[in-house]
Design an enzyme around this catalytic site. Sequence first.
Site, short mmCIF file in Angstrom:
data_model
loop_
_atom_site.label_atom_id
_atom_site.label_comp_id
_atom_site.label_asym_id
_atom_site.label_seq_id
_atom_site.Cartn_x
_atom_site.Cartn_y
_atom_site.Cartn_z
N HIS A 1 -79.81 56.61 5.54
CA HIS A 1 -80.02 55.39 6.32
C HIS A 1 -80.99 55.60 7.48
O HIS A 1 -81.71 54.66 7.84
CB HIS A 1 -78.68 54.85 6.86
CG HIS A 1 -77.94 54.02 5.86
ND1 HIS A 1 -77.06 54.55 4.95
CD2 HIS A 1 -77.96 52.68 5.62
CE1 HIS A 1 -76.55 53.58 4.21
NE2 HIS A 1 -77.08 52.45 4.59
N ASN B 1 -73.24 47.12 -1.87
CA ASN B 1 -74.37 48.00 -2.15
C ASN B 1 -74.07 48.89 -3.36
O ASN B 1 -74.11 50.13 -3.28
CB ASN B 1 -74.69 48.85 -0.91
CG ASN B 1 -76.16 49.25 -0.86
OD1 ASN B 1 -76.91 49.03 -1.80
ND2 ASN B 1 -76.56 49.84 0.26
#
Length: 488
Positions: free
Chosen positions: A341, A310
């Site tokens: 998140h 990521n």
Amino acid sequence: MATTSTTGSTLLQPLSNAVQLPIDQVNFVVCQLFALLAAIWFRTYLHSSKTSSFIRHIVATLLGLYLAFFCFGWYALHFLVQSGISYCIMIIIGVESMHNPMMIITQKITSLAYEIHDGMFRKDEELTPSQRGLAVRRMPSPLEYVSYTCNFMGILAGPLCSYKDYIIFIEGKPYHMTQSGANGKEEVHYERTEPSPNTAVIQKLLVCGLSLLLHLTVSNTLPVEYNIDEHFQATASWPTKVTYLYVSLLAARPKYYFAWTLADAINNAAGFGFRGYDRNGAARWDLISNLRIQQIEMSTSFKMFLDNWNIQTALWLKRVCYERASFSPTIQTFFLSAIWHGVYPGYYLTFLTGVLMTLAARTMRKNFRHHFMEPSQLKLFYDVITWVVTQIAISYTVVPFVLLSIKPSFMFYSSWYYCLHICGILVLLLLPVKKIQRGENMLEKIQLSRSKKFDERENSLGQNSFSTTNNICNQDQDIASRHSSLKQ
């Protein structure tokens, strides 16, 4: 089969039933494949050499909003409402910080917010070299802003890109190949036309196909949840538990490889993501790539894994948090990542554990790595051991991220007697914290020297450069490689 609940379109419900996948997942994949075809059309018929940036902004935005409505229905209005509110706040207060529940748009809004703040509300001498290079000196128009946040290439799965890089792509700035001159400074050698992304797109689509195949076959046979199965915990030996932990988390990764690589291919197919030419003149299409699979699977340190997983999110966290934190930047960065998140407890357990593992791994590396650099056989032994430890530590850390809930997460850690948590704490308590070494002092001098050169080159958008982000990334990579050699 009954129609599954979705806020988006149910047009593909028969296909969902046929492949036995949730309608939301089917909508996502089909929309991304549509975006891939749209990207090819966009590059072919709406190339910057054939049409204005205004038209390119309009089409990119409308296609993006259509995909959002198809996948999310009227909830997609949230995209426009939040983007509009954020834009107004940027104008009114100068954007100290922004919050948004949608992950990709959150990244884009906060990145652009800080870039505008750096460019319009702070003095140049207050900025780091990377902040100065990414700073936006004028307020984007509403169309530019909505196009950046909601374009069809990245609205569903990203990846994040800097605002400057996106504008360079839309406006069709020329690409340059740089070559070192006799004095050692980078000089523009010659201008080159935009290369074809076809080879890069095909290669990435092959990776997507293999990743999807692995996800649909292997991943379902090796569920992460089996790590907390009572019978498995009671009967399996420790080597079996360790092996299954690693294999099950390895099997969970292909779905991310598929989604991120497909998103990268879509951007490349539209002509976005060109990183410049290497020394041999070969085109590179990894400007906004989100992962490096080989480096992930061969990681010999926690940092190496995080640097290649990521990638754009790691850069975002660095730019909006780590570089700006007044204290404990590592802890603050992990905590921000958890908040970004979502609200599941498993996210917070993973990132809190990640802080401990990162600090412990850093301490171990500084205390022991220099003893294993010579001879080559000893270095190989060190790499093998650190690969094993890293892969187990990563798997141990991210189990709650997959399980999400608090009870199964603590069940897993209890079954392992919190052994890696305890090891990490002991490492931090017992091993000395190394002071800055000679090589690291030299690193600071190298970084300062390169920063001055960077400031001279990057005083305007795209000047003598194929990409703002690329200059910064190349800078960091060069410094890191010199730092590594100095340590060795």
